[in-house]
Motif scaffolding. Sequence first.
Motif, PDB file in Angstrom:
ATOM      1  N   ASN A  83      15.737  -0.932  -5.723  1.00  0.00           N
ATOM      2  CA  ASN A  83      16.020   0.339  -5.590  1.00  0.00           C
ATOM      3  C   ASN A  83      15.438   0.539  -4.248  1.00  0.00           C
ATOM      4  OD1 ASN A  83      14.561   3.263  -4.798  1.00  0.00           O
ATOM      5  ND2 ASN A  83      15.440   3.705  -6.769  1.00  0.00           N
ATOM      6  N   LEU A  84      16.597   0.974  -2.550  1.00  0.00           N
ATOM      7  CA  LEU A  84      16.447   1.021  -2.199  1.00  0.00           C
ATOM      8  C   LEU A  84      15.162   2.002  -1.676  1.00  0.00           C
ATOM      9  CD1 LEU A  84      19.933   1.275  -0.061  1.00  0.00           C
ATOM     10  CD2 LEU A  84      18.325  -0.231  -0.925  1.00  0.00           C
ATOM     11  N   LYS A  85      14.676   3.200  -2.271  1.00  0.00           N
ATOM     12  CA  LYS A  85      13.383   3.710  -1.866  1.00  0.00           C
ATOM     13  C   LYS A  85      12.617   3.043  -2.148  1.00  0.00           C
ATOM     14  CE  LYS A  85      15.716   8.427  -1.056  1.00  0.00           C
ATOM     15  NZ  LYS A  85      16.170  10.157  -1.924  1.00  0.00           N
ATOM     16  N   ILE A  86      11.938   2.713  -3.018  1.00  0.00           N
ATOM     17  CA  ILE A  86      11.154   1.651  -3.702  1.00  0.00           C
ATOM     18  C   ILE A  86      10.869   0.730  -2.007  1.00  0.00           C
ATOM     19  CG2 ILE A  86      10.347   0.210  -5.049  1.00  0.00           C
ATOM     20  CD1 ILE A  86      10.929   2.107  -7.820  1.00  0.00           C
ATOM     21  N   LYS A  87      12.196  -0.108  -1.865  1.00  0.00           N
ATOM     22  CA  LYS A  87      11.983  -1.414  -1.262  1.00  0.00           C
ATOM     23  C   LYS A  87      11.119  -0.854   0.288  1.00  0.00           C
ATOM     24  CE  LYS A  87      15.996  -4.456  -2.165  1.00  0.00           C
ATOM     25  NZ  LYS A  87      16.885  -4.719  -1.952  1.00  0.00           N
ATOM     26  N   ALA A  88      12.010   0.510   0.527  1.00  0.00           N
ATOM     27  CA  ALA A  88      11.221   1.469   2.020  1.00  0.00           C
ATOM     28  C   ALA A  88       9.622   1.123   1.671  1.00  0.00           C
ATOM     29  CB  ALA A  88      12.325   2.302   2.242  1.00  0.00           C
ATOM     30  N   LEU A  89       9.404   1.412   0.347  1.00  0.00           N
ATOM     31  CA  LEU A  89       8.375   2.172   0.334  1.00  0.00           C
ATOM     32  C   LEU A  89       7.006   0.730   0.876  1.00  0.00           C
ATOM     33  CD1 LEU A  89       5.442   3.800  -0.438  1.00  0.00           C
ATOM     34  CD2 LEU A  89       6.108   3.385  -2.873  1.00  0.00           C
ATOM     35  N   ASN A  90       7.658  -0.134  -0.472  1.00  0.00           N
ATOM     36  CA  ASN A  90       7.079  -1.704  -0.032  1.00  0.00           C
ATOM     37  C   ASN A  90       6.654  -2.325   1.716  1.00  0.00           C
ATOM     38  OD1 ASN A  90       6.628  -1.435  -3.351  1.00  0.00           O
ATOM     39  ND2 ASN A  90       8.442  -2.599  -3.209  1.00  0.00           N
ATOM     40  N   MET A  91       7.910  -2.083   1.657  1.00  0.00           N
ATOM     41  CA  MET A  91       7.664  -2.105   2.947  1.00  0.00           C
ATOM     42  C   MET A  91       6.222  -1.380   3.820  1.00  0.00           C
ATOM     43  SD  MET A  91      11.960  -3.863   3.013  1.00  0.00           S
ATOM     44  CE  MET A  91      11.748  -2.959   5.637  1.00  0.00           C
ATOM     45  N   ALA A  92       6.433  -0.375   3.688  1.00  0.00           N
ATOM     46  CA  ALA A  92       6.382   0.450   4.866  1.00  0.00           C
ATOM     47  C   ALA A  92       4.335   0.813   4.291  1.00  0.00           C
ATOM     48  CB  ALA A  92       6.030   1.881   4.403  1.00  0.00           C
ATOM     49  N   GLU A  93       3.783  -0.091   2.924  1.00  0.00           N
ATOM     50  CA  GLU A  93       2.342  -0.237   2.339  1.00  0.00           C
ATOM     51  C   GLU A  93       2.387  -1.354   3.008  1.00  0.00           C
ATOM     52  OE1 GLU A  93       0.206   0.198  -1.962  1.00  0.00           O
ATOM     53  OE2 GLU A  93       2.382  -0.362  -1.702  1.00  0.00           O
ATOM     54  N   VAL A  94       3.024  -2.530   2.244  1.00  0.00           N
ATOM     55  CA  VAL A  94       2.896  -3.926   3.220  1.00  0.00           C
ATOM     56  C   VAL A  94       2.020  -3.750   5.034  1.00  0.00           C
ATOM     57  CG1 VAL A  94       3.718  -6.056   4.423  1.00  0.00           C
ATOM     58  CG2 VAL A  94       3.800  -5.460   2.154  1.00  0.00           C
ATOM     59  N   GLU A  95       3.338  -2.865   6.112  1.00  0.00           N
ATOM     60  CA  GLU A  95       2.321  -1.894   7.256  1.00  0.00           C
ATOM     61  C   GLU A  95       1.628  -2.138   7.724  1.00  0.00           C
ATOM     62  OE1 GLU A  95       4.801  -0.664  11.004  1.00  0.00           O
ATOM     63  OE2 GLU A  95       5.911   0.101   9.261  1.00  0.00           O
ATOM     64  N   PHE A  96       1.418  -0.987   6.138  1.00  0.00           N
ATOM     65  CA  PHE A  96       0.054   0.008   6.616  1.00  0.00           C
ATOM     66  C   PHE A  96      -0.919  -0.943   6.036  1.00  0.00           C
ATOM     67  CE2 PHE A  96      -2.657   2.827   3.689  1.00  0.00           C
ATOM     68  CZ  PHE A  96      -3.616   3.653   4.770  1.00  0.00           C
ATOM     69  N   THR A  97      -1.147  -2.062   5.125  1.00  0.00           N
ATOM     70  CA  THR A  97      -1.854  -2.676   4.934  1.00  0.00           C
ATOM     71  C   THR A  97      -2.341  -3.852   5.770  1.00  0.00           C
ATOM     72  OG1 THR A  97      -1.874  -2.193   2.481  1.00  0.00           O
ATOM     73  CG2 THR A  97      -3.145  -4.201   3.429  1.00  0.00           C
ATOM     74  N   ASP A  98      -1.609  -3.965   6.587  1.00  0.00           N
ATOM     75  CA  ASP A  98      -1.956  -5.018   7.570  1.00  0.00           C
ATOM     76  C   ASP A  98      -2.606  -4.118   8.545  1.00  0.00           C
ATOM     77  OD1 ASP A  98      -0.923  -7.449   8.824  1.00  0.00           O
ATOM     78  OD2 ASP A  98      -0.256  -6.197  10.599  1.00  0.00           O
ATOM     79  N   LEU A  99      -2.402  -2.727   9.078  1.00  0.00           N
ATOM     80  CA  LEU A  99      -2.374  -2.121   9.689  1.00  0.00           C
ATOM     81  C   LEU A  99      -4.012  -2.079   9.487  1.00  0.00           C
ATOM     82  CD1 LEU A  99      -3.071  -0.565  12.575  1.00  0.00           C
ATOM     83  CD2 LEU A  99      -2.286   1.464  10.868  1.00  0.00           C
ATOM     84  N   LEU A 100      -4.807  -1.331   8.296  1.00  0.00           N
ATOM     85  CA  LEU A 100      -5.951  -1.963   8.069  1.00  0.00           C
ATOM     86  C   LEU A 100      -7.122  -3.011   7.956  1.00  0.00           C
ATOM     87  CD1 LEU A 100      -6.128   1.334   4.814  1.00  0.00           C
ATOM     88  CD2 LEU A 100      -6.366   1.541   7.284  1.00  0.00           C
ATOM     89  N   ARG A 101      -6.302  -4.142   7.574  1.00  0.00           N
ATOM     90  CA  ARG A 101      -6.908  -5.123   7.944  1.00  0.00           C
ATOM     91  C   ARG A 101      -7.130  -5.550   8.823  1.00  0.00           C
ATOM     92  NH1 ARG A 101      -5.080 -10.274   9.348  1.00  0.00           N
ATOM     93  NH2 ARG A 101      -2.458  -8.960   9.336  1.00  0.00           N
ATOM     94  N   ARG A 102      -5.657  -5.219   9.807  1.00  0.00           N
ATOM     95  CA  ARG A 102      -6.378  -5.983  11.136  1.00  0.00           C
ATOM     96  C   ARG A 102      -7.358  -4.964  11.666  1.00  0.00           C
ATOM     97  NH1 ARG A 102      -1.202  -4.848  13.614  1.00  0.00           N
ATOM     98  NH2 ARG A 102      -2.072  -4.822  15.614  1.00  0.00           N
ATOM     99  N   VAL A 103      -7.310  -3.439  11.297  1.00  0.00           N
ATOM    100  CA  VAL A 103      -8.410  -2.498  11.975  1.00  0.00           C
ATOM    101  C   VAL A 103      -9.870  -2.875  11.394  1.00  0.00           C
ATOM    102  CG1 VAL A 103      -9.817  -0.233  11.760  1.00  0.00           C
ATOM    103  CG2 VAL A 103      -6.880  -0.804  12.423  1.00  0.00           C
ATOM    104  N   SER A 104     -10.302  -3.110  10.460  1.00  0.00           N
ATOM    105  CA  SER A 104     -11.544  -3.344   9.518  1.00  0.00           C
ATOM    106  C   SER A 104     -11.855  -5.179  10.141  1.00  0.00           C
ATOM    107  CB  SER A 104     -10.719  -4.066   8.321  1.00  0.00           C
ATOM    108  OG  SER A 104     -11.916  -4.109   7.578  1.00  0.00           O
TER     109      SER A 104
END
Length: 134
Positions: A83-104
Amino acid sequence: MATETSEIIAAAEKLGQLIAQHPAVARYRDAQRAVAQDPEASRLMSEFGQQLEKLARQEQSGMGITDAQRQQLEAIQARLASNLKIKALNMAEVEFTDLLRRVSQAWQRPIFESAGGAPAAVGAAAGAGARLVK
């Protein structure tokens, strides 16, 4: 001079405002919205969650998972992955989580360094993504 708790809280609120304005947050929020507004994607996410909960309860009660149940879960996972929308969500979640990890890691580094700790271990616990929209 010691720092007051109120100063730390004010700085944290400012940091939160900066993070909220980051493009990764907007992409994650948009991807969540897109999945929520897509009946097929929403149904797949719900079906997968229900199946996982069912199997977890079954395992907790001491019952094993059958091959048929495992195959059913794998079939749902395959539909999720395509599912393309779920793929996009997964990619966005990885990017968001990486941002939070780097800030932390950035705010934890000075604490560990001043305490003589190992900064390499910083951020190990900072990986859980958060849901932003509903």
